[in-house]
Design a protein around this motif. Structure first.
Motif, PDB file in Angstrom:
ATOM      1  N   LYS A  20      51.886  38.380  33.002  1.00 50.05           N
ATOM      2  CA  LYS A  20      52.061  39.790  33.327  1.00 50.05           C
ATOM      3  C   LYS A  20      50.698  40.470  33.471  1.00 50.05           C
ATOM      4  N   VAL A  21      50.491  41.115  34.596  1.00 47.57           N
ATOM      5  CA  VAL A  21      49.265  41.869  34.859  1.00 47.57           C
ATOM      6  C   VAL A  21      49.673  43.209  35.455  1.00 47.57           C
ATOM      7  N   ASP A  22      49.408  44.311  34.748  1.00 48.35           N
ATOM      8  CA  ASP A  22      49.719  45.617  35.339  1.00 48.35           C
ATOM      9  C   ASP A  22      48.633  46.651  35.085  1.00 48.35           C
ATOM     10  N   ARG A  23      47.436  46.187  34.705  1.00 46.64           N
ATOM     11  CA  ARG A  23      46.296  47.087  34.537  1.00 46.64           C
ATOM     12  C   ARG A  23      45.013  46.265  34.596  1.00 46.64           C
ATOM     13  N   PRO A  24      43.877  46.905  34.877  1.00 47.72           N
ATOM     14  CA  PRO A  24      42.611  46.159  34.980  1.00 47.72           C
ATOM     15  C   PRO A  24      42.277  45.317  33.756  1.00 47.72           C
ATOM     16  N   SER A  25      42.571  45.819  32.558  1.00 49.90           N
ATOM     17  CA  SER A  25      42.241  45.061  31.351  1.00 49.90           C
ATOM     18  C   SER A  25      43.057  43.775  31.264  1.00 49.90           C
ATOM     19  N   ASP A  26      44.262  43.756  31.852  1.00 52.56           N
ATOM     20  CA  ASP A  26      45.048  42.518  31.890  1.00 52.56           C
ATOM     21  C   ASP A  26      44.354  41.485  32.770  1.00 52.56           C
ATOM     22  N   ASP A  98      30.516  36.850  34.314  1.00 55.69           N
ATOM     23  CA  ASP A  98      30.667  38.297  34.231  1.00 55.69           C
ATOM     24  C   ASP A  98      32.131  38.641  34.453  1.00 55.69           C
ATOM     25  N   PRO A  99      32.875  39.038  33.396  1.00 53.34           N
ATOM     26  CA  PRO A  99      34.301  39.365  33.554  1.00 53.34           C
ATOM     27  C   PRO A  99      34.561  40.453  34.582  1.00 53.34           C
ATOM     28  N   ALA A 100      33.539  41.229  34.927  1.00 50.35           N
ATOM     29  CA  ALA A 100      33.719  42.295  35.921  1.00 50.35           C
ATOM     30  C   ALA A 100      34.104  41.728  37.280  1.00 50.35           C
ATOM     31  N   ALA A 101      33.899  40.414  37.457  1.00 50.80           N
ATOM     32  CA  ALA A 101      34.292  39.790  38.728  1.00 50.80           C
ATOM     33  C   ALA A 101      35.793  39.884  38.951  1.00 50.80           C
ATOM     34  N   LEU A 102      36.548  40.098  37.865  1.00 49.88           N
ATOM     35  CA  LEU A 102      37.995  40.224  37.959  1.00 49.88           C
ATOM     36  C   LEU A 102      38.465  41.676  37.872  1.00 49.88           C
ATOM     37  N   ASP A 103      37.545  42.591  37.661  1.00 49.27           N
ATOM     38  CA  ASP A 103      37.893  43.966  37.321  1.00 49.27           C
ATOM     39  C   ASP A 103      37.964  44.848  38.564  1.00 49.27           C
ATOM     40  N   PRO A 104      39.154  45.319  38.961  1.00 50.24           N
ATOM     41  CA  PRO A 104      39.246  46.195  40.134  1.00 50.24           C
ATOM     42  C   PRO A 104      38.547  47.530  39.916  1.00 50.24           C
ATOM     43  N   ALA A 105      38.435  47.958  38.653  1.00 49.13           N
ATOM     44  CA  ALA A 105      37.754  49.227  38.380  1.00 49.13           C
ATOM     45  C   ALA A 105      36.269  49.139  38.690  1.00 49.13           C
ATOM     46  N   ALA A 106      35.711  47.919  38.659  1.00 50.06           N
ATOM     47  CA  ALA A 106      34.277  47.728  38.936  1.00 50.06           C
ATOM     48  C   ALA A 106      34.027  47.362  40.390  1.00 50.06           C
ATOM     49  N   ASP A 107      35.080  47.267  41.173  1.00 52.41           N
ATOM     50  CA  ASP A 107      34.963  46.891  42.583  1.00 52.41           C
ATOM     51  C   ASP A 107      34.951  48.163  43.424  1.00 52.41           C
ATOM     52  N   ARG A 127      46.481  51.493  39.802  1.00 54.69           N
ATOM     53  CA  ARG A 127      45.701  50.525  39.009  1.00 54.69           C
ATOM     54  C   ARG A 127      46.430  49.185  38.921  1.00 54.69           C
ATOM     55  N   LYS A 128      47.750  49.244  38.759  1.00 50.09           N
ATOM     56  CA  LYS A 128      48.542  48.014  38.731  1.00 50.09           C
ATOM     57  C   LYS A 128      48.401  47.262  40.056  1.00 50.09           C
ATOM     58  N   THR A 129      48.573  47.999  41.151  1.00 47.16           N
ATOM     59  CA  THR A 129      48.457  47.399  42.479  1.00 47.16           C
ATOM     60  C   THR A 129      47.085  46.770  42.673  1.00 47.16           C
ATOM     61  N   ALA A 130      46.046  47.508  42.288  1.00 48.62           N
ATOM     62  CA  ALA A 130      44.685  47.022  42.459  1.00 48.62           C
ATOM     63  C   ALA A 130      44.441  45.747  41.659  1.00 48.62           C
ATOM     64  N   SER A 131      44.985  45.691  40.451  1.00 48.97           N
ATOM     65  CA  SER A 131      44.765  44.540  39.583  1.00 48.97           C
ATOM     66  C   SER A 131      45.389  43.276  40.167  1.00 48.97           C
ATOM     67  N   VAL A 132      46.617  43.409  40.679  1.00 51.74           N
ATOM     68  CA  VAL A 132      47.309  42.246  41.225  1.00 51.74           C
ATOM     69  C   VAL A 132      46.710  41.835  42.564  1.00 51.74           C
ATOM     70  N   GLN A 147      55.571  45.357  40.648  1.00 49.30           N
ATOM     71  CA  GLN A 147      56.873  45.968  40.375  1.00 49.30           C
ATOM     72  C   GLN A 147      56.716  47.469  40.170  1.00 49.30           C
ATOM     73  N   LEU A 148      57.430  48.241  40.969  1.00 48.42           N
ATOM     74  CA  LEU A 148      57.431  49.701  40.855  1.00 48.42           C
ATOM     75  C   LEU A 148      58.806  50.141  40.368  1.00 48.42           C
TER      76      LEU A 148
END
Length: 322
Positions: A20-26, A98-107, A127-132, A147-148
């Motif tokens: 389950k991934v629904d936010r950048p931290s996930d 660098d975990p930021a490579a997976l972080d949409p907030a840092a992109d 944020r959910k959309t961006a993460s996935v 999922q919305l």
């Protein structure tokens, strides 16, 4: 898999369950590079881990013997699993120091690009959309489901549903736009399948509010009026589909359930989407091998000619390994 629709059990791999991934931290939490990267430089960490792999490999060859389960010798398979864990740790350290490579907030292509910083910080669905989409389009996940919620439309109006559809469209558009901006601006092909766990019908009453736009109010669940669709983005140019619609509606507004095998069967609908994904790679003929015993497989309930009528997309890409 995902959403409120249950994945057909035979299509699930038991030891590779979805995450389950629904936010950048996930997204960033998918990778743990441990403490070595805090103590050593990346190249030194990789060297250490590769050395650990070689030493462990030698020990495994001498000690991992005689492990059985009944008459089955598990020594080789267990040794391979242990080797893989050491090797995967080295790969993770190399690719994700660098975990930021997976972080949409840092992109900046996403946060401050596709979504402005205010939208990104205040809208959880963005944020959910961006993460996935980042995980999938960057090649870090094989597939993803966004999922919305709140799309049953039991609100006694049309405006609420129209606004929710607008949100879904924006999330789909974000995925398409990120696919176009990825791969150093050269774009990445993507297929998006849009589905729901049900459909609705109107009682004919009109919602004349600004959001309702003079359309009929949605009021009740209806299993006979659904339409699913998929989109394909090809960075090399526009696609000329073989056909733009599979099946059709009756003049009463209900689905013609005899128009194709999947018109009244949700499991066959899933298989139809898979057939079209295979067709994009010129592998539609593999459906019988991959889904032997399923409803669409020729010889089980559908002929090859009928399968051809369910293919909407031409072969655009090379074969992929199943």
């Amino acid at each position: 898999s995902g959403g409120n629709s249950i994945a057909p059990p035979l299509m699930m791999i038991a030891d590779q369950r979805p995450t389950k991934v629904d936010r950048p931290s996930d997204a960033t939490g998918l990778v743990d590079t441990g403490q070595l990267l805090k103590l050593l430089q990346q190249k030194d960490v990789i060297s250490v881990m590769e050395s650990m792999y070689r030493v462990s490999d030698q020990k495994l060859s001498r000690t991992m013997t005689g492990i059985t389960n009944g008459s089955a010798d598990l020594s080789s398979s267990l040794a391979d699993q242990v080797r893989c864990q050491y090797l995967k740790s080295a790969v993770v350290a190399e690719k994700y120091s660098d975990p930021a490579a997976l972080d949409p907030a840092a992109d900046t292509r996403i946060n401050g690009g596709i979504f402005n910083t205010s939208e990104f910080s205040t809208n959880a669905n963005y944020r959910k959309t961006a993460s996935v989409m980042k995980l999938v389009i960057d090649g870090l996940a094989g597939a993803g489901t966004i999922q919305l919620g709140g799309y049953d439309y039991h609100t006694g109006d049309r405006g609420t549903g129209e606004q929710r559809d607008q949100l879904a469209g924006e999330c789909i558009g974000a995925c398409l736009e990120y696919a176009a901006r990825s791969n150093n601006g050269n774009g990445t092909p993507i297929m998006i399948y849009v589905f729901s766990d049900g459909s609705v019908s109107s009682n004919g009453r009109i919602d004349n509010t600004t959001a309702g736009r003079g359309k009929g109010e949605w009021t009740t669940d209806n299993s006979g009026t659904a339409a699913s669709y998929f989109l394909v983005y090809n960075p090399k140019g526009a696609i000329t589909p073989i056909r733009q619609q599979i099946g059709y509606f009756r003049n009463t507004g209900a689905v013609e359930t005899n128009s194709h095998p999947a018109a009244n069967n949700v499991n066959l609908l899933v298989e139809t989407v898979m057939l079209n994904y295979l067709a994009l790679h010129g592998q539609a003929g593999q459906l019988q091998t991959l889904l032997s015993g399923y409803g669409l497989t020729p010889g089980i309930g559908t002929t090859s000619t009928q399968l051809d009528k369910l293919i909407a997309m031409p072969a655009l890409y090379g074969e992929f390994i199943v």
